[in-house]
Design a protein around this motif. Structure first.
Motif, PDB file in Angstrom:
ATOM      1  N   CYS A 127      32.731 -28.488 -13.401  1.00  0.00           N
ATOM      2  CA  CYS A 127      33.472 -28.967 -12.231  1.00  0.00           C
ATOM      3  C   CYS A 127      32.783 -28.532 -10.931  1.00  0.00           C
ATOM      4  O   CYS A 127      32.437 -27.368 -10.765  1.00  0.00           O
ATOM      5  N   TYR A 128      32.623 -29.508 -10.028  1.00  0.00           N
ATOM      6  CA  TYR A 128      31.979 -29.233  -8.740  1.00  0.00           C
ATOM      7  C   TYR A 128      32.941 -29.436  -7.571  1.00  0.00           C
ATOM      8  O   TYR A 128      32.524 -29.478  -6.421  1.00  0.00           O
ATOM      9  N   MET A 129      34.241 -29.593  -7.870  1.00  0.00           N
ATOM     10  CA  MET A 129      35.209 -29.888  -6.814  1.00  0.00           C
ATOM     11  C   MET A 129      35.229 -28.800  -5.745  1.00  0.00           C
ATOM     12  O   MET A 129      35.188 -29.083  -4.545  1.00  0.00           O
ATOM     13  N   SER A 130      35.296 -27.546  -6.166  1.00  0.00           N
ATOM     14  CA  SER A 130      35.354 -26.452  -5.209  1.00  0.00           C
ATOM     15  C   SER A 130      34.064 -26.368  -4.396  1.00  0.00           C
ATOM     16  O   SER A 130      34.097 -26.097  -3.193  1.00  0.00           O
ATOM     17  N   ALA A 131      32.938 -26.619  -5.046  1.00  0.00           N
ATOM     18  CA  ALA A 131      31.654 -26.563  -4.345  1.00  0.00           C
ATOM     19  C   ALA A 131      31.545 -27.672  -3.307  1.00  0.00           C
ATOM     20  O   ALA A 131      31.066 -27.459  -2.186  1.00  0.00           O
ATOM     21  N   VAL A 132      32.000 -28.871  -3.660  1.00  0.00           N
ATOM     22  CA  VAL A 132      31.896 -30.016  -2.754  1.00  0.00           C
ATOM     23  C   VAL A 132      32.859 -29.890  -1.580  1.00  0.00           C
ATOM     24  O   VAL A 132      32.499 -30.155  -0.428  1.00  0.00           O
ATOM     25  N   LEU A 133      34.088 -29.454  -1.861  1.00  0.00           N
ATOM     26  CA  LEU A 133      35.109 -29.404  -0.819  1.00  0.00           C
ATOM     27  C   LEU A 133      35.010 -28.176   0.073  1.00  0.00           C
ATOM     28  O   LEU A 133      35.375 -28.234   1.242  1.00  0.00           O
ATOM     29  N   GLY A 134      34.519 -27.066  -0.476  1.00  0.00           N
ATOM     30  CA  GLY A 134      34.536 -25.842   0.321  1.00  0.00           C
ATOM     31  C   GLY A 134      33.331 -24.951   0.168  1.00  0.00           C
ATOM     32  O   GLY A 134      33.353 -23.796   0.586  1.00  0.00           O
ATOM     33  N   GLN A 135      32.248 -25.486  -0.429  1.00  0.00           N
ATOM     34  CA  GLN A 135      31.023 -24.708  -0.627  1.00  0.00           C
ATOM     35  C   GLN A 135      31.286 -23.407  -1.395  1.00  0.00           C
ATOM     36  O   GLN A 135      30.638 -22.385  -1.148  1.00  0.00           O
ATOM     37  N   ARG A 136      32.259 -23.457  -2.308  1.00  0.00           N
ATOM     38  CA  ARG A 136      32.557 -22.296  -3.154  1.00  0.00           C
ATOM     39  C   ARG A 136      32.443 -22.751  -4.605  1.00  0.00           C
ATOM     40  O   ARG A 136      33.369 -23.309  -5.175  1.00  0.00           O
ATOM     41  N   SER A 137      31.289 -22.520  -5.203  1.00  0.00           N
ATOM     42  CA  SER A 137      31.012 -23.043  -6.529  1.00  0.00           C
ATOM     43  C   SER A 137      31.644 -22.197  -7.623  1.00  0.00           C
ATOM     44  O   SER A 137      31.486 -20.970  -7.656  1.00  0.00           O
ATOM     45  N   CYS A 191      35.119 -20.073  -7.423  1.00  0.00           N
ATOM     46  CA  CYS A 191      36.014 -21.228  -7.439  1.00  0.00           C
ATOM     47  C   CYS A 191      37.272 -20.956  -6.606  1.00  0.00           C
ATOM     48  O   CYS A 191      37.961 -19.952  -6.797  1.00  0.00           O
ATOM     49  N   ALA A 192      37.563 -21.868  -5.664  1.00  0.00           N
ATOM     50  CA  ALA A 192      38.759 -21.750  -4.828  1.00  0.00           C
ATOM     51  C   ALA A 192      39.964 -22.445  -5.460  1.00  0.00           C
ATOM     52  O   ALA A 192      41.039 -22.482  -4.856  1.00  0.00           O
ATOM     53  N   GLN A 193      39.783 -23.036  -6.624  1.00  0.00           N
ATOM     54  CA  GLN A 193      40.837 -23.728  -7.363  1.00  0.00           C
ATOM     55  C   GLN A 193      41.555 -24.794  -6.529  1.00  0.00           C
ATOM     56  O   GLN A 193      42.788 -24.821  -6.447  1.00  0.00           O
ATOM     57  N   PRO A 194      40.818 -25.714  -5.914  1.00  0.00           N
ATOM     58  CA  PRO A 194      41.470 -26.775  -5.137  1.00  0.00           C
ATOM     59  C   PRO A 194      42.332 -27.684  -6.006  1.00  0.00           C
ATOM     60  O   PRO A 194      43.248 -28.341  -5.488  1.00  0.00           O
ATOM     61  N   CYS A 195      42.077 -27.719  -7.313  1.00  0.00           N
ATOM     62  CA  CYS A 195      42.892 -28.545  -8.205  1.00  0.00           C
ATOM     63  C   CYS A 195      44.321 -28.025  -8.297  1.00  0.00           C
ATOM     64  O   CYS A 195      45.227 -28.742  -8.755  1.00  0.00           O
ATOM     65  N   ARG A 196      44.567 -26.789  -7.865  1.00  0.00           N
ATOM     66  CA  ARG A 196      45.923 -26.234  -7.890  1.00  0.00           C
ATOM     67  C   ARG A 196      46.737 -26.634  -6.649  1.00  0.00           C
ATOM     68  O   ARG A 196      47.939 -26.403  -6.599  1.00  0.00           O
ATOM     69  N   LEU A 197      46.087 -27.244  -5.676  1.00  0.00           N
ATOM     70  CA  LEU A 197      46.781 -27.638  -4.447  1.00  0.00           C
ATOM     71  C   LEU A 197      47.614 -28.896  -4.674  1.00  0.00           C
ATOM     72  O   LEU A 197      47.368 -29.646  -5.620  1.00  0.00           O
ATOM     73  N   PRO A 198      48.600 -29.142  -3.809  1.00  0.00           N
ATOM     74  CA  PRO A 198      49.424 -30.353  -3.963  1.00  0.00           C
ATOM     75  C   PRO A 198      48.572 -31.615  -3.926  1.00  0.00           C
ATOM     76  O   PRO A 198      47.734 -31.798  -3.039  1.00  0.00           O
ATOM     77  N   CYS A 199      48.766 -32.466  -4.913  1.00  0.00           N
ATOM     78  CA  CYS A 199      48.070 -33.755  -4.978  1.00  0.00           C
ATOM     79  C   CYS A 199      49.001 -34.712  -5.722  1.00  0.00           C
ATOM     80  O   CYS A 199      49.171 -34.588  -6.939  1.00  0.00           O
ATOM     81  N   LYS A 200      49.606 -35.633  -5.000  1.00  0.00           N
ATOM     82  CA  LYS A 200      50.650 -36.464  -5.583  1.00  0.00           C
ATOM     83  C   LYS A 200      50.068 -37.696  -6.254  1.00  0.00           C
ATOM     84  O   LYS A 200      49.208 -38.393  -5.706  1.00  0.00           O
ATOM     85  N   ALA A 201      50.555 -37.957  -7.465  1.00  0.00           N
ATOM     86  CA  ALA A 201      50.207 -39.164  -8.206  1.00  0.00           C
ATOM     87  C   ALA A 201      51.390 -39.484  -9.112  1.00  0.00           C
ATOM     88  O   ALA A 201      51.732 -38.688  -9.991  1.00  0.00           O
ATOM     89  N   SER A 205      54.175 -36.775 -10.175  1.00  0.00           N
ATOM     90  CA  SER A 205      53.630 -35.417 -10.144  1.00  0.00           C
ATOM     91  C   SER A 205      53.250 -35.012  -8.723  1.00  0.00           C
ATOM     92  O   SER A 205      52.601 -35.778  -7.996  1.00  0.00           O
ATOM     93  N   GLU A 206      53.669 -33.810  -8.326  1.00  0.00           N
ATOM     94  CA  GLU A 206      53.301 -33.270  -7.021  1.00  0.00           C
ATOM     95  C   GLU A 206      51.991 -32.489  -7.080  1.00  0.00           C
ATOM     96  O   GLU A 206      51.397 -32.182  -6.049  1.00  0.00           O
ATOM     97  N   HIS A 207      51.555 -32.144  -8.299  1.00  0.00           N
ATOM     98  CA  HIS A 207      50.299 -31.407  -8.499  1.00  0.00           C
ATOM     99  C   HIS A 207      49.534 -32.073  -9.634  1.00  0.00           C
ATOM    100  O   HIS A 207      49.334 -31.511 -10.715  1.00  0.00           O
ATOM    101  N   ALA A 208      49.071 -33.284  -9.384  1.00  0.00           N
ATOM    102  CA  ALA A 208      48.520 -34.122 -10.445  1.00  0.00           C
ATOM    103  C   ALA A 208      47.231 -33.577 -11.054  1.00  0.00           C
ATOM    104  O   ALA A 208      46.869 -33.929 -12.177  1.00  0.00           O
ATOM    105  N   LEU A 209      46.511 -32.738 -10.315  1.00  0.00           N
ATOM    106  CA  LEU A 209      45.249 -32.204 -10.827  1.00  0.00           C
ATOM    107  C   LEU A 209      45.403 -30.825 -11.452  1.00  0.00           C
ATOM    108  O   LEU A 209      44.439 -30.279 -11.979  1.00  0.00           O
ATOM    109  N   SER A 210      46.607 -30.265 -11.381  1.00  0.00           N
ATOM    110  CA  SER A 210      46.809 -28.892 -11.851  1.00  0.00           C
ATOM    111  C   SER A 210      47.327 -28.897 -13.285  1.00  0.00           C
ATOM    112  O   SER A 210      48.480 -29.270 -13.548  1.00  0.00           O
TER     113      SER A 210
END
Length: 219
Positions: A177-187, A193-203, A206-211
């Motif tokens: 996974c490169y999400m944290s690296a791409v979004l916040g330069q934290r690989s 890893c800053a765990q951006p997948c744990r943040l709210p993302c509605k789909a 689900s209020e946390h669709a990536l978590s």
């Protein structure tokens, strides 16, 4: 190879280490220095690593040191210095992700046991055989493996096989996974890893669709 199960617990700080030892863990894995995948944890220091290992060995507990991030070329001297400290401390094995770093360790510390990190994403017999040829002693399987896949890998290799039974799952695949690296330069592959997948993302609903839910196959 022993077929007896080993109960292995993470130890992110001295308190967690003490709890793992007192609760009957056969082994612990821990980080010290800058080359572990949980750099944000309290962790341990290389200066006191030998004493930590000694205390665990007195209780019959094995210690595995995590050197499990991707290593930059300019970091190789420090990486090898940390590996030298691990050898001097008497750790029972080191856990690595970087295949190049593993090759360096095989050349510079041939007696040091290598465990292939879950971040190497070994999920089939062919991957386990590759690590066997590279001189690894154990493979820590990708957390996404099914029971049937684990069984087939065990049948196909002489390596020790380790699998997670509890803990967080990666939205992508651990180590890929490169999400944290791409979004916040934290690989995540650099232990940040800053765990951006744990943040709210509605789909949908689900209020946390990536978590993902944590895995738990203890039963």
């Amino acid at each position: 190879m022993s077929r007896l199960p080993e109960v292995l617990a993470p130890a992110g700080n001295p308190a967690a280490l003490e709890a793992a030892v007192l609760c009957g863990a056969d082994a612990v894995y821990l980080g010290a220095g800058a080359f572990n995948a949980r750099r944000g944890a309290e962790n341990f220091t290389l200066e006191h690593l030998a004493d930590t290992v000694r205390r665990c060995h007195i209780r019959g507990v094995r210690v595995y040191l995590t050197l499990n991030i991707v290593v930059r070329e300019d970091e190789i001297p420090q990486f090898l210095a940390d590996a030298e400290a691990a050898c001097a401390a008497g750790v029972d094995a080191v856990i690595v992700q970087d295949a190049g770093a593993a090759a360096l360790l095989r050349r510079c510390a041939p007696s040091l046991r290598l465990h292939g990190s879950t971040q190497m994403v070994v999920h089939n017999a062919e991957g386990a055989k590759m690590l066997e040829e590279m001189g690894f002693s154990r493979v820590v399987l990708a957390r996404e493996c099914s029971k049937e896949e684990i069984r087939e890998i065990i049948r196909s290799t002489s390596l020790e096989v380790e699998t997670f039974v509890h803990g967080a799952l990666c939205m992508s695949v651990s180590g890929q996974c490169y999400m944290s690296a791409v979004l916040g330069q934290r690989s995540g592959n650099r232990g940040l890893c800053a765990q951006p997948c744990r943040l709210p993302c509605k789909a949908g609903n689900s209020e946390h669709a990536l978590s993902l839910k944590d895995m738990s196959i203890i039963g």
